[in-house]
Design an enzyme around this catalytic site. Structure first.
Site, PDB file in Angstrom:
ATOM      1  CG  HIS A 150      -2.203  -0.923   0.648  1.00 43.21           C
ATOM      2  ND1 HIS A 150      -2.247  -2.262   0.955  1.00 43.21           N
ATOM      3  CD2 HIS A 150      -3.248  -0.694  -0.176  1.00 43.21           C
ATOM      4  CE1 HIS A 150      -3.322  -2.796   0.370  1.00 43.21           C
ATOM      5  NE2 HIS A 150      -3.939  -1.861  -0.316  1.00 43.21           N
ATOM      6  CD  GLU A 393     -10.019  -8.140  -2.898  1.00 46.28           C
ATOM      7  OE1 GLU A 393      -8.953  -7.558  -3.093  1.00 46.28           O
ATOM      8  OE2 GLU A 393     -10.886  -7.695  -2.130  1.00 46.28           O
ATOM      9  CG  ASP A 417      -5.531  -8.825  -2.046  1.00 43.71           C
ATOM     10  OD1 ASP A 417      -4.450  -9.095  -1.501  1.00 43.71           O
ATOM     11  OD2 ASP A 417      -6.276  -7.918  -1.647  1.00 43.71           O
ATOM     12  CB  CYS A 464     -10.133  -1.381  -8.705  1.00 43.81           C
ATOM     13  SG  CYS A 464     -10.543  -2.697  -7.567  1.00 43.81           S
TER      14      CYS A 464
END
Ligand code: PEP
Ligand code: MG
Length: 538
Positions: A150, A393, A417, A464
């Site tokens: 992240h 995911e 993921d 995304c």
């Protein structure tokens, strides 16, 4: 010295190093005799003067090379060394406890840190936030992490050049070293010669020229040569990012990561606070531009200290996201109320993260129905037709997409993921980053399955994960029929240039060719050969 890492956010950053986490220095505590005390205080005072002198020199060079803003950090360091209270406390500690200066510095500093951490002071918290203020940070490097950790995602969305997974960079760099962060090639140069600095200044200029070229596409459609229009939207973490997304030409938001609202604080955000944050973004984009809000996805590499999350062996496989929300419905309901209330202020859609089974989807929808009823009873407005989708995911959902497609309004494929779970490769672990392959045929075949399943039910499907903004992946995804591409704001215009350069028919041929290939590296080579324009966009 040149150090190789993982290219996480493209661009070139030049500046002086600031270490957020200093390497551990072991301080040895020694006792002084009565007679040695004043000599020790004098030694301490003399080193403070020397440090101030050295910092003045660094401040001057920084001011000349990078401007007064960048030099200000050194002024702050000097101010600390000139603070009579702090310096006085250290001398007093040497005298009182009869200990060496190094130990006194460490002990007094720790006391100050505790005091500052305990302060409920807006100003100080804002100063802490300044550390990632775009205007003050030229680049960003870390020891650990991969392209989809992240911190890397945030650097990309803020347009800050970043290199991650450098393993021991904090031991190799001292605060104040001059460094170049090459986020395009994934390398860091420490104290490079002047000729290298000049070469990088030229690269920076060329990148600026390219950026200006891209800006001509700000208000153009994301449409292929054969008139197939797709949606190019952005991933955001807060209302501030939403403004950046608009400035970069995004046509909406494909992923609003709401967990950032819950982080960096001491308690859960209230319904009102969340409502305001969601409403602000919905209004910024208006009725014609979708904003997909994702419900809380905490866990994995995102923790909330105040929630008492269990210590787990495998946090990415553990108690996270929708699992936590279904287990603690009060937290979930507060967020659902806030999202529903915001839904009347724009084109708001909502999706659940980390869905693994149909039962989870149904349980989440049951809570959503309860919340809708409560709001209706309270006469509070919401859009009862708000679209509700899921993130794909987890491979189990991709495999069973035809069943899920009947019960959702849309899918958004979360490849960050999905790749991690398909190839059993920790997205944070730089040691095995070679296995983190979004173009692996297994991942591509799951993606194709999801798109086909959605279209069979006349549902739209977006992506995304970071793959959606990857220039090599875009022709394949377009060819597979992806409807919406959601990415870091800084990738939107290059992606638009590529989409406008391609035709859907040619992209479909590329996807078909790739379908018959068995190796991620070969797929990459093939696409880049088939679409040479990609290299002009980098
Ligand atoms: C993903 O997994 O692809 C995703 C977009 O979610 P996050 O990166 O927040 O896990
Ligand atoms: Mg995810």
């Amino acid at each position: 010295m040149e150090i190789k890492g993982i290219a996480a956010a493209s661009g070139y950053g030049l500046g002086y190093a600031f270490l957020l986490q200093e390497p551990k220095v072991e301080v040895i505590r020694t006792a002084l005799s009565q007679g040695g005390i004043e000599d020790e205080v004098a030694r301490f005072e003399e080193s403070v003067s020397r440090a101030i002198f050295e910092l003045e020199a660094v401040r001057k060079t920084a001011g000349q090379k990078l401007g007064e803003d960048a030099a200000a950090i050194f002024s702050a360091h000097i101010m600390i060394l000139e603070d009579p209270e702090y310096i006085g406390a250290i001398s007093q500690k040497v005298r009182q406890d009869m200990i060496n200066a190094e130990a006194a510095v460490e002990e007094v500093t720790k006391e100050y840190v505790v005091i500052f951490e305990g302060m409920d002071n807006e100003y100080l918290r804002e100063r802490a936030a300044d550390l990632i203020d775009r205007g003050k940070v030229a680049g960003f490097v870390t020891n650990i992490g991969g392209r989809t950790s992240h911190s890397a995602i945030m650097a990309r969305s803020m347009g800050i050049p970043a290199v991650v997974g450098l393993k021991d960079i904090v031991d190799k760099v001292k605060a104040g070293d001059f460094i170049i962060v090459d986020g395009t090639d994934g390398k860091v140069m420490v104290n490079p010669p002047e000729s290298v600095i000049q070469a990088y200044r030229r690269k920076q200029e060329a990148a600026m020229t390219k950026k200006r070229e891209f800006e001509k596409l700000l208000h153009e459609k994301s449409i292929t040569r054969d008139s197939v229009q797709v949606e190019l939207v952005a991933n955001i973490g807060n209302p501030e990012d939403a403004k950046g997304a608009i400035a970069n030409g995004a046509e909406g938001v494909g992923l609003y990561r709401t967990e950032f609202l819950y982080m960096g604080r001491n308690e859960l955000p209230s319904e009102e606070e969340q409502f305001k944050a969601y409403k602000e973004v919905a209004e910024l984009f208006g009725q014609n531009h979708p904003v997909v809000i994702r419900t809380l996805d905490i866990g994995g590499d995102k923790e909330l200290p105040y929630l008492e999350m269990p210590n787990e062996m495998n946090p990415f496989l553990g108690y996270r996201a929708i699992r936590l929300c279904l287990d603690q419905p009060e937290i979930f309901k507060t967020q659902l109320r806030a999202i529903l209330r915001a839904s009347v202020y724009g084109n708001v859609k909502m999706m659940y993260p980390m869905i693994a089974t149909l039962q989870e989807l149904r349980a989440a929808n049951a809570i959503l129905s309860e919340v809708k009823q409560e709001l209706a009873t309270e006469n509070i407005n919401f859009n009862s037709y708000m679209e509700v989708g899921i993130m794909v995911e987890i491979p189990a959902v991709a495999a069973l997409a035809s069943k899920f497609a009947k019960e959702v309004d849309f899918f958004s494929i979360g490849t960050n993921d999905l790749v991690q779970y398909t190839l059993a490769v920790d997205r944070m672990n730089e040691k095995i980053s070679y296995l983190y392959q979004p173009l692996n045929p297994s991942v591509l075949s799951l993606i194709q399955n999801v798109i086909t399943a959605a279209h069979n039910e006349h549902k739209w499907v977006g992506m995304c994960g970071e793959m959606a903004g990857d220039l090599t992946a875009i022709p394949i995804l377009l060819g597979m029929g992806l409807d919406e591409f959601s990415m870091s704001a800084s990738s939107v215009l290059a992606a638009r240039a590529l989409i406008r350069h391609l035709s859907q028919a040619d992209a479909a041929c590329i996807a078909q060719m790739v379908h018959n290939m068995d190796d991620a590296e070969k797929i990459k080579e093939y696409v880049e050969q088939a679409v040479p324009f990609i290299s002009e966009l980098r």
